[in-house]
Motif scaffolding. Structure first.
Motif, PDB file in Angstrom:
ATOM      1  N   ARG A 622      49.745  27.489 -64.186  1.00  0.00           N
ATOM      2  CA  ARG A 622      50.410  28.787 -64.202  1.00  0.00           C
ATOM      3  C   ARG A 622      51.627  28.747 -63.288  1.00  0.00           C
ATOM      4  N   GLN A 623      51.418  28.128 -62.148  1.00  0.00           N
ATOM      5  CA  GLN A 623      52.503  28.070 -61.185  1.00  0.00           C
ATOM      6  C   GLN A 623      53.676  27.241 -61.695  1.00  0.00           C
ATOM      7  N   ALA A 624      53.359  26.178 -62.427  1.00  0.00           N
ATOM      8  CA  ALA A 624      54.410  25.306 -62.942  1.00  0.00           C
ATOM      9  C   ALA A 624      54.976  25.818 -64.265  1.00  0.00           C
ATOM     10  N   GLY A 625      54.400  26.896 -64.769  1.00  0.00           N
ATOM     11  CA  GLY A 625      54.838  27.391 -66.072  1.00  0.00           C
ATOM     12  C   GLY A 625      54.516  26.403 -67.184  1.00  0.00           C
ATOM     13  N   ALA A 626      53.492  25.583 -66.958  1.00  0.00           N
ATOM     14  CA  ALA A 626      53.114  24.585 -67.964  1.00  0.00           C
ATOM     15  C   ALA A 626      52.136  25.211 -68.960  1.00  0.00           C
ATOM     16  N   PRO A 627      51.946  24.597 -70.108  1.00  0.00           N
ATOM     17  CA  PRO A 627      50.984  25.145 -71.073  1.00  0.00           C
ATOM     18  C   PRO A 627      49.596  25.289 -70.438  1.00  0.00           C
ATOM     19  N   PRO A 628      48.834  26.316 -70.757  1.00  0.00           N
ATOM     20  CA  PRO A 628      49.099  27.325 -71.791  1.00  0.00           C
ATOM     21  C   PRO A 628      49.945  28.506 -71.307  1.00  0.00           C
ATOM     22  N   TYR A 629      50.542  28.412 -70.141  1.00  0.00           N
ATOM     23  CA  TYR A 629      51.291  29.573 -69.619  1.00  0.00           C
ATOM     24  C   TYR A 629      52.786  29.462 -69.886  1.00  0.00           C
ATOM     25  N   GLY A 630      53.233  28.318 -70.345  1.00  0.00           N
ATOM     26  CA  GLY A 630      54.624  28.126 -70.709  1.00  0.00           C
ATOM     27  C   GLY A 630      54.650  27.160 -71.869  1.00  0.00           C
ATOM     28  N   ARG A 631      55.822  26.837 -72.352  1.00  0.00           N
ATOM     29  CA  ARG A 631      55.879  25.978 -73.538  1.00  0.00           C
ATOM     30  C   ARG A 631      56.868  24.841 -73.344  1.00  0.00           C
ATOM     31  N   PHE A 632      56.573  23.735 -74.008  1.00  0.00           N
ATOM     32  CA  PHE A 632      57.497  22.610 -74.065  1.00  0.00           C
ATOM     33  C   PHE A 632      57.822  22.301 -75.514  1.00  0.00           C
TER      34      PHE A 632
END
Ligand code: ADP
Ligand code: ZN
Length: 722
Positions: A622-632
């Motif tokens: 979540r902190q890194a904005g990585a999946p599942p909270y962000g997308r690549f």
């Protein structure tokens, strides 16, 4: 006049308009054969308004369709799924459609096919090649082409064997009906917990509405038994059920298991099928006669006539992500198929993906938990072996505590499993004199030594060479040494230490056919194997009650490489392989060899603290904005000409979109800078979940001219970062 807009089975084109010949009818979804230049090409009649509704072509320029293929039309919900997949993964719709309509769809199921099999008679003239070919063919049957591939000889050799009377022709009918599964054939006696879970699943099937259910149960809790009840409900309702497995090797044991539950084997679908089997299966699926289908991810796009349920087993497995052609994730597309066709989708796993747990948390998936192993079997005890404190002897890979544990099991007549996710003997060959490392000529990868077959092989492109005697660089003699262990090398060590132990190496090299897999299972069940040494192929599915020890040879292997899911994958893989231990009445023990026993993932495994691990992992993502909270998303530009690839990548970089929240990394040489002789450059996009990555990429790549020699691969939600 009737016209039809047709989506052809080619990645190169969008839909084209045709004239429907007089007297025929081609409603939406019809499978057709159409002229394309001088060629004939399959396709499907599609809605006019799809794919940006291209301008219709004038009547006078229309060509006649050649044929309306006599198979059921592709249903509307499946057409929507093709569109969605194409849109989401930025893949040409024709390429997605090819997964619905493989070649088997166009083969006439009523026409018998001629296959060949051994007669048992030996030809008068036996050459070494013929001996080996007949041995490899064994009891198998297939087309000349298939037998040639199987035996690794030319088709002429096979034809020669036919002429010599060693092989005979058999006529195979491709529309022979499959037996009907009987939902009441062998129902299990479910525990109270299992029964509660099963009734939720059954109800979801009966309700026949879209829902995703996460069946989350520890290894050996009976997830398979439980989801088979949902399948029984689908069969009772006259519908079809599809079970997706992450690995072809798992199909065979699954077929046997299903046969015990339903009285007959389900229909299998995977790339290992013979073409007659594919033809028979495809038509039975499209006609709704194949009630239970068990298959690899390619089974997902088939045109089931009346699907009532999809099960994705081991749903956390990353092999559900396809890494070439259409880069889709079968788990995610399965959920979309459930949505379009209004049916429940069951994701079964002992270690769900963080993505799936986030959906549970958001209230979108129903969480069904099986907390304990069936029949009172205990979960195994996990302990770490600190390889810094307890190192193996020089040139060995097994630390003393693991060696002692193996000796103990041998003594007690119990079985052990050593897990190392590396095929072959050694991952690297190095020259002691000059330091030269033997690399694949086509890839940025070391050649892996396979000592059993006396070869060096590239695991990326398949290039093989005999192990050189001289160093290719300094030409020193006998200076090449193997570095690091693969399963073959660990097996050597086991044999050295325990000459009396009966071992089996289990990798895709040794279990390359369903028959081999069945033989392996029979040998372990029959007590003919003491120690199994295997790759991830042995971590799933198998149930060997007398197996009480699992040794993880190198738990740190998956942690390097900087993959954002490295810890999660390590956790899943070790939990999974640990799940093979102590499945019967005897308790299991798991020893994990690691140099980082304090790493959160190792600590969580040893403490059996799944929730703690997931919570910490989720927080850091979540902190890194990585999946599942962000997308690549990744764009990989490749070409045989490095300047062309670099040039395109740089032009893309110059025209990179700028938007709030969007970060673009690169262009830079991809970690796997060369693959199959193509140079690769990568751009990586990172954005918040709500960001329209697809739209952005679509506009972006349209802004530059693509030289014919460069290829672009787009990977939305990538799992592999090489
Ligand atoms: P999982 O898929 O969760 O790992 P399985 O469904 O493979 O678990 O079950 C583990 C083992 O326990 C299998 O051999 C299975 O046949 C057996 N088993 C589970 N539940 C039952 C049951 N209710 N009755 C009989 N055997 C069961
Ligand atoms: Zn290679």
């Amino acid at each position: 006049m009737t016209r039809a807009r047709v989506l052809l089975l080619t990645a190169a084109l969008g839909p084209l308009d045709y004239r429907v010949p007089q007297g025929s009818d081609a409603p939406l979804g019809s499978v057709v054969v159409a002229p394309l230049g001088p060629r004939r090409m399959g396709g499907v009649v599609w809605e006019d308004e799809s794919f940006g509704a291209p301008e219709p072509v004038g009547d006078n320029r229309l060509r006649n369709l050649y044929e309306i293929v006599p198979v059921p039309p592709v249903p509307a919900p499946l057409r929507r799924l093709v569109e969605w997949t194409s849109d989401y993964y930025l893949a040409p719709p024709g390429a997605v459609l090819r997964m619905v309509l493989p070649g088997a769809a166009f083969a006439d199921a009523r026409r018998p096919i001629v296959e060949y099999r051994a007669t048992g008679e030996l030809p008068a003239r036996m050459t070494p090649q013929r001996i080996v070919a007949l041995e490899k063919i064994g009891a198998r049957q297939g087309l000349v082409r298939e037998l040639a591939a199987l035996a690794d000889v030319s088709e002429a050799v096979i034809r020669g064997l036919v002429q010599a009377g060693a092989l005979e022709a058999v006529s195979v009918s491709a529309d022979a009906p499959y037996p009907e599964p009987d939902p009441d054939f062998g129902p299990p006696d479910l525990s109270a917990e299992q029964a509660a879970a099963a009734s939720q699943l059954r109800d979801a099937v009966t309700a026949a509405i879209f829902e995703t259910l996460l069946l989350d149960g520890v290894t050996g809790s009976g997830k398979t038994e439980v989801y088979m009840e949902a399948i029984a409900a689908a069969v009772e309702a006259g519908k079809q059920a599809l079970v997706l497995l992450p690995e072809i090797a798992l199909t065979e044991p699954m077929l046997t298991r299903f046969a015990a539950r339903f009285g007959c084997e389900p229909v299998a679908w995977h790339s290992g099928l013979r073409s007659t089997e594919r033809r028979r299966a495809w038509h039975a699926i499209a006609r709704g006669e194949a009630k239970i289908v068990v298959g690899a991810r390619s089974a997902l796009f088939l045109p089931y006539a009346d699907l009532g349920l999809i099960v994705v087993d081991e749903a956390h497995e990353t092999s559900f992500k396809q890494e070439d052609g259409v880069h889709y994730h079968a788990r995610d597309v399965a959920v979309m198929r459930g949505h379009f066709e209004a049916l429940p989708v069951i994701l079964a796993s002992a270690t769900p993906a963080l993505e799936s747990l986030a959906q549970v948390e958001a209230g979108r998936y129903r969480h069904i938990i099986l907390p304990a192993r069936y029949g009172g079997a205990m979960l195994p005890d996990l302990a770490a072996i600190d390889m810094r404190q307890d190192p193996p002897d020089r040139g060995r890979w097994l630390a003393p505590p693991l060696v002692d544990a193996l000796a103990d099991r041998l003594h007690k007549g119990e079985q052990s499993l050593l897990f190392l996710n590396r095929r072959g003997f050694a991952p690297l060959t190095l020259c002691r004199t000059c330091g030269h490392r033997i690399q694949c000529p086509n890839c940025t990868a070391w050649m892996v030594e396979h000592r059993l077959v006396h070869r060096l092989a590239c695991h990326h492109c398949g290039h093989v060479m005999p192990p050189p005697r001289l160093c290719p660089e300094c030409e020193d003699e006998d200076s090449l040494v193997a570095c690091g262990p693969g399963v073959e090398r660990v097996a050597d060590e086991v044999t050295l230490r325990f000459p009396e132990a009966r071992t089996a190496i289990v990798t895709s090299d040794t279990l390359w056919s369903p028959a081999k897999a069945a033989e392996f299972v029979a040998n372990v069940e029959g007590g003919l194997i003491d120690i199994i040494i295997g790759t991830q192929l042995v971590t799933k599915g198998y149930h060997f009650p007398n197996l009480t020890l699992v040794g993880v040879v190198d738990a740190d292997l998956g942690l390097d490489g900087g993959d954002l899911r490295a810890s999660e994958r390590t956790f899943q893989q070790i939990a999974q392989v640990a799940g093979r231990a102590g499945r019967g009445v005897k308790p299991g023990e798991v020893l994990i060899q690691t140099r980082v026993p304090d790493a959160p993932v190792m600590a969580a495994l040893v403490a059996n603290d799944r929730e703690g691990f997931y919570a910490a992992e989720a927080a850091s993502r979540r902190q890194a904005g990585a999946p599942p909270y962000g997308r690549f998303a990744a764009l990989v530009i490749s070409s045989e000409d490095i300047d062309v690839a670099r040039g395109v990548a740089q032009r893309l970089g110059q025209k990179a979109p700028v938007a709030d929240g969007l970060a673009i990394y690169g262009p830079a040489p991809a970690p796997l800078a060369m693959l199959r002789g193509r140079h690769r450059f990568r751009l990586l996009l990172h954005a918040p979940r709500s960001f329209d990555l697809q739209g952005t990429i679509r506009d972006w790549v349209a802004r530059i001219d693509w030289p014919a020699k460069a290829r672009l691969a787009i990977d939305v939600d990538p799992y592999s970062f090489v």
